[in-house]
Design a protein around this motif. Structure first.
Motif, PDB file in Angstrom:
ATOM      1  N   ARG A  82     -36.550  47.909 -98.146  1.00  0.00           N
ATOM      2  CA  ARG A  82     -35.218  48.165 -98.718  1.00  0.00           C
ATOM      3  C   ARG A  82     -35.048  47.394-100.034  1.00  0.00           C
ATOM      4  O   ARG A  82     -34.540  47.934-101.011  1.00  0.00           O
ATOM      5  CB  ARG A  82     -34.122  47.771 -97.720  1.00  0.00           C
ATOM      6  N   HIS A  83     -35.520  46.157-100.065  1.00  0.00           N
ATOM      7  CA  HIS A  83     -35.446  45.362-101.305  1.00  0.00           C
ATOM      8  C   HIS A  83     -36.293  45.991-102.405  1.00  0.00           C
ATOM      9  O   HIS A  83     -35.884  46.022-103.569  1.00  0.00           O
ATOM     10  CB  HIS A  83     -35.876  43.913-101.060  1.00  0.00           C
ATOM     11  N   ARG A  84     -37.464  46.494-102.035  1.00  0.00           N
ATOM     12  CA  ARG A  84     -38.319  47.156-103.039  1.00  0.00           C
ATOM     13  C   ARG A  84     -37.632  48.403-103.596  1.00  0.00           C
ATOM     14  O   ARG A  84     -37.685  48.660-104.794  1.00  0.00           O
ATOM     15  CB  ARG A  84     -39.671  47.533-102.436  1.00  0.00           C
ATOM     16  N   ILE A  85     -36.999  49.163-102.725  1.00  0.00           N
ATOM     17  CA  ILE A  85     -36.286  50.377-103.162  1.00  0.00           C
ATOM     18  C   ILE A  85     -35.144  50.006-104.106  1.00  0.00           C
ATOM     19  O   ILE A  85     -34.962  50.630-105.156  1.00  0.00           O
ATOM     20  CB  ILE A  85     -35.769  51.174-101.934  1.00  0.00           C
ATOM     21  N   LEU A  86     -34.395  48.962-103.740  1.00  0.00           N
ATOM     22  CA  LEU A  86     -33.295  48.511-104.607  1.00  0.00           C
ATOM     23  C   LEU A  86     -33.822  48.028-105.958  1.00  0.00           C
ATOM     24  O   LEU A  86     -33.210  48.285-106.995  1.00  0.00           O
ATOM     25  CB  LEU A  86     -32.490  47.407-103.919  1.00  0.00           C
ATOM     26  N   ASP A  87     -34.970  47.350-105.937  1.00  0.00           N
ATOM     27  CA  ASP A  87     -35.584  46.906-107.202  1.00  0.00           C
ATOM     28  C   ASP A  87     -35.961  48.106-108.063  1.00  0.00           C
ATOM     29  O   ASP A  87     -35.789  48.077-109.290  1.00  0.00           O
ATOM     30  CB  ASP A  87     -36.834  46.064-106.932  1.00  0.00           C
ATOM     31  N   ILE A  88     -36.482  49.150-107.427  1.00  0.00           N
ATOM     32  CA  ILE A  88     -36.869  50.362-108.168  1.00  0.00           C
ATOM     33  C   ILE A  88     -35.633  50.997-108.795  1.00  0.00           C
ATOM     34  O   ILE A  88     -35.631  51.364-109.968  1.00  0.00           O
ATOM     35  CB  ILE A  88     -37.609  51.360-107.248  1.00  0.00           C
ATOM     36  N   PHE A  89     -34.552  51.111-107.989  1.00  0.00           N
ATOM     37  CA  PHE A  89     -33.310  51.680-108.532  1.00  0.00           C
ATOM     38  C   PHE A  89     -32.777  50.842-109.683  1.00  0.00           C
ATOM     39  O   PHE A  89     -32.342  51.368-110.704  1.00  0.00           O
ATOM     40  CB  PHE A  89     -32.237  51.802-107.439  1.00  0.00           C
ATOM     41  N   SER A  90     -32.817  49.532-109.505  1.00  0.00           N
ATOM     42  CA  SER A  90     -32.331  48.632-110.548  1.00  0.00           C
ATOM     43  C   SER A  90     -33.174  48.777-111.811  1.00  0.00           C
ATOM     44  O   SER A  90     -32.645  48.845-112.925  1.00  0.00           O
ATOM     45  CB  SER A  90     -32.388  47.194-110.037  1.00  0.00           C
ATOM     46  N   HIS A  91     -34.491  48.849-111.638  1.00  0.00           N
ATOM     47  CA  HIS A  91     -35.399  49.013-112.773  1.00  0.00           C
ATOM     48  C   HIS A  91     -35.143  50.343-113.479  1.00  0.00           C
ATOM     49  O   HIS A  91     -35.108  50.408-114.706  1.00  0.00           O
ATOM     50  CB  HIS A  91     -36.847  48.927-112.298  1.00  0.00           C
ATOM     51  N   GLN A  92     -34.925  51.396-112.685  1.00  0.00           N
ATOM     52  CA  GLN A  92     -34.647  52.716-113.274  1.00  0.00           C
ATOM     53  C   GLN A  92     -33.343  52.692-114.063  1.00  0.00           C
ATOM     54  O   GLN A  92     -33.251  53.292-115.133  1.00  0.00           O
ATOM     55  CB  GLN A  92     -34.557  53.790-112.182  1.00  0.00           C
ATOM     56  N   GLU A  93     -32.351  51.982-113.528  1.00  0.00           N
ATOM     57  CA  GLU A  93     -31.061  51.893-114.216  1.00  0.00           C
ATOM     58  C   GLU A  93     -31.225  51.175-115.558  1.00  0.00           C
ATOM     59  O   GLU A  93     -30.698  51.610-116.581  1.00  0.00           O
ATOM     60  CB  GLU A  93     -30.056  51.146-113.333  1.00  0.00           C
ATOM     61  N   VAL A  94     -31.983  50.080-115.546  1.00  0.00           N
ATOM     62  CA  VAL A  94     -32.246  49.336-116.790  1.00  0.00           C
ATOM     63  C   VAL A  94     -33.017  50.221-117.768  1.00  0.00           C
ATOM     64  O   VAL A  94     -32.707  50.276-118.955  1.00  0.00           O
ATOM     65  CB  VAL A  94     -33.028  48.029-116.496  1.00  0.00           C
ATOM     66  N   GLU A  95     -34.020  50.934-117.243  1.00  0.00           N
ATOM     67  CA  GLU A  95     -34.810  51.838-118.070  1.00  0.00           C
ATOM     68  C   GLU A  95     -33.929  52.918-118.685  1.00  0.00           C
ATOM     69  O   GLU A  95     -34.027  53.211-119.872  1.00  0.00           O
ATOM     70  CB  GLU A  95     -35.887  52.513-117.202  1.00  0.00           C
ATOM     71  N   ASN A  96     -33.060  53.503-117.858  1.00  0.00           N
ATOM     72  CA  ASN A  96     -32.169  54.554-118.352  1.00  0.00           C
ATOM     73  C   ASN A  96     -31.221  54.023-119.419  1.00  0.00           C
ATOM     74  O   ASN A  96     -30.976  54.688-120.424  1.00  0.00           O
ATOM     75  CB  ASN A  96     -31.364  55.171-117.204  1.00  0.00           C
ATOM     76  N   LYS A  97     -30.697  52.805-119.198  1.00  0.00           N
ATOM     77  CA  LYS A  97     -29.813  52.207-120.206  1.00  0.00           C
ATOM     78  C   LYS A  97     -30.568  51.981-121.510  1.00  0.00           C
ATOM     79  O   LYS A  97     -30.046  52.201-122.590  1.00  0.00           O
ATOM     80  CB  LYS A  97     -29.227  50.884-119.694  1.00  0.00           C
ATOM     81  N   TYR A  98     -31.821  51.508-121.378  1.00  0.00           N
ATOM     82  CA  TYR A  98     -32.632  51.269-122.566  1.00  0.00           C
ATOM     83  C   TYR A  98     -32.888  52.578-123.306  1.00  0.00           C
ATOM     84  O   TYR A  98     -32.746  52.643-124.525  1.00  0.00           O
ATOM     85  CB  TYR A  98     -33.956  50.606-122.178  1.00  0.00           C
ATOM     86  N   VAL A  99     -33.272  53.615-122.552  1.00  0.00           N
ATOM     87  CA  VAL A  99     -33.543  54.920-123.159  1.00  0.00           C
ATOM     88  C   VAL A  99     -32.279  55.460-123.827  1.00  0.00           C
ATOM     89  O   VAL A  99     -32.322  55.947-124.958  1.00  0.00           O
ATOM     90  CB  VAL A  99     -34.098  55.921-122.112  1.00  0.00           C
ATOM     91  N   ASP A 100     -31.126  55.347-123.129  1.00  0.00           N
ATOM     92  CA  ASP A 100     -29.855  55.809-123.711  1.00  0.00           C
ATOM     93  C   ASP A 100     -29.539  55.038-124.988  1.00  0.00           C
ATOM     94  O   ASP A 100     -29.115  55.611-125.988  1.00  0.00           O
ATOM     95  CB  ASP A 100     -28.702  55.648-122.708  1.00  0.00           C
ATOM     96  N   SER A 101     -29.736  53.718-124.934  1.00  0.00           N
ATOM     97  CA  SER A 101     -29.461  52.882-126.097  1.00  0.00           C
ATOM     98  C   SER A 101     -30.391  53.243-127.253  1.00  0.00           C
ATOM     99  O   SER A 101     -29.959  53.341-128.400  1.00  0.00           O
ATOM    100  CB  SER A 101     -29.655  51.414-125.712  1.00  0.00           C
ATOM    101  N   LEU A 102     -31.652  53.456-126.934  1.00  0.00           N
ATOM    102  CA  LEU A 102     -32.629  53.824-127.959  1.00  0.00           C
ATOM    103  C   LEU A 102     -32.266  55.177-128.572  1.00  0.00           C
ATOM    104  O   LEU A 102     -32.297  55.341-129.785  1.00  0.00           O
ATOM    105  CB  LEU A 102     -34.035  53.867-127.350  1.00  0.00           C
ATOM    106  N   GLN A 103     -31.884  56.138-127.702  1.00  0.00           N
ATOM    107  CA  GLN A 103     -31.508  57.463-128.198  1.00  0.00           C
ATOM    108  C   GLN A 103     -30.275  57.369-129.092  1.00  0.00           C
ATOM    109  O   GLN A 103     -30.200  58.008-130.135  1.00  0.00           O
ATOM    110  CB  GLN A 103     -31.251  58.425-127.024  1.00  0.00           C
ATOM    111  N   SER A 104     -29.321  56.541-128.681  1.00  0.00           N
ATOM    112  CA  SER A 104     -28.113  56.352-129.483  1.00  0.00           C
ATOM    113  C   SER A 104     -28.470  55.773-130.850  1.00  0.00           C
ATOM    114  O   SER A 104     -27.955  56.208-131.881  1.00  0.00           O
ATOM    115  CB  SER A 104     -27.154  55.413-128.745  1.00  0.00           C
ATOM    116  N   PHE A 105     -29.375  54.782-130.854  1.00  0.00           N
ATOM    117  CA  PHE A 105     -29.819  54.181-132.108  1.00  0.00           C
ATOM    118  C   PHE A 105     -30.497  55.229-132.992  1.00  0.00           C
ATOM    119  O   PHE A 105     -30.228  55.309-134.188  1.00  0.00           O
ATOM    120  CB  PHE A 105     -30.781  53.018-131.833  1.00  0.00           C
ATOM    121  N   ILE A 106     -31.373  56.044-132.382  1.00  0.00           N
ATOM    122  CA  ILE A 106     -32.076  57.091-133.132  1.00  0.00           C
ATOM    123  C   ILE A 106     -31.069  58.084-133.710  1.00  0.00           C
ATOM    124  O   ILE A 106     -31.165  58.476-134.872  1.00  0.00           O
ATOM    125  CB  ILE A 106     -33.113  57.807-132.235  1.00  0.00           C
TER     126      ILE A 106
END
Length: 193
Positions: A82-106
């Motif tokens: 369960r902790h590993r799954i939560l870490d994956i979700f958290s990592h995906q959320e950070v990744e998505n925020k980064y991608v969104d931020s990068l796209q916004s910058f572009i």
């Protein structure tokens, strides 16, 4: 000697803390399928679920000395996955925020680049039209709008009346408005003395 399959979870836990590889192998076979199904349902991605379960078992072997020998192995493993799954979700959320931020910058960079290109084109067009004004009118207009001199200063500099300066600036604006349109006219109008 009894088969490892016949050992209870707590017996296997104890043997695991004693570096027993066969106990680890039995734990792996006993829980892999259940943990995979659990992870796969949560993640909706079989490959990611396989990776998560595999990482869990790698971690279990590395941290085998920390496993509670008399603890509930099943609960321990489900909590760990369960902790590993939560870490994956958290990592995906950070990744998505980064991608969104990068796209916004572009996107912003693209808008800025487009704006700069349009600005350069407009500036070149304005300069071309100013250059096509009659020489004396162009000189007066440039002193007024580019050098920001007052009508009085221009009149004194060129040895002409303020009325002539005012008339020439108005004529220049009228010509530029007809050739460039309202936008360019407004740009120069706001610089009016």
């Amino acid at each position: 000697m009894p088969s490892y399959r016949s050992y209870s979870d707590s017996e296997l836990s104890y043997l695991l803390t004693q570096d027993d590889e066969q106990a680890f192998t039995e734990i792996y076979h006993r829980f892999y399928g259940l943990l995979f199904i659990h992870a796969s349902k949560r993640l909706n991605d079989d490959e990611e679920a396989k990776d998560a379960v595999q990482q869990l078992f790698e971690s279990l072997w590395q941290k085998r000395a920390q496993v509670q020998a008399d603890g509930n192995l099943s609960a321990y493993l489900y909590t760990a996955i369960r902790h590993r799954i939560l870490d994956i979700f958290s990592h995906q959320e950070v990744e998505n925020k980064y991608v969104d931020s990068l796209q916004s910058f572009i996107d912003q960079e693209q808008e800025f680049t487009d704006y700069r290109v349009r600005e350069k084109q407009m500036k070149a067009l304005i300069e071309k039209e100013i250059d096509s004004l009659p020489p004396k009118m162009r000189e007066i207009f440039l002193l007024s709008r580019i050098e920001n001199k007052s009508h009085k200063e221009i009149a004194a500099q060129l040895g002409i009346s303020e009325l002539t300066v005012k008339t020439q600036v108005k004529k220049a604006l009228k010509i530029l408005r007809s050739k460039l349109g309202l936008l360019a006219y407004v740009v120069f109008l706001f610089k009016a003395a």
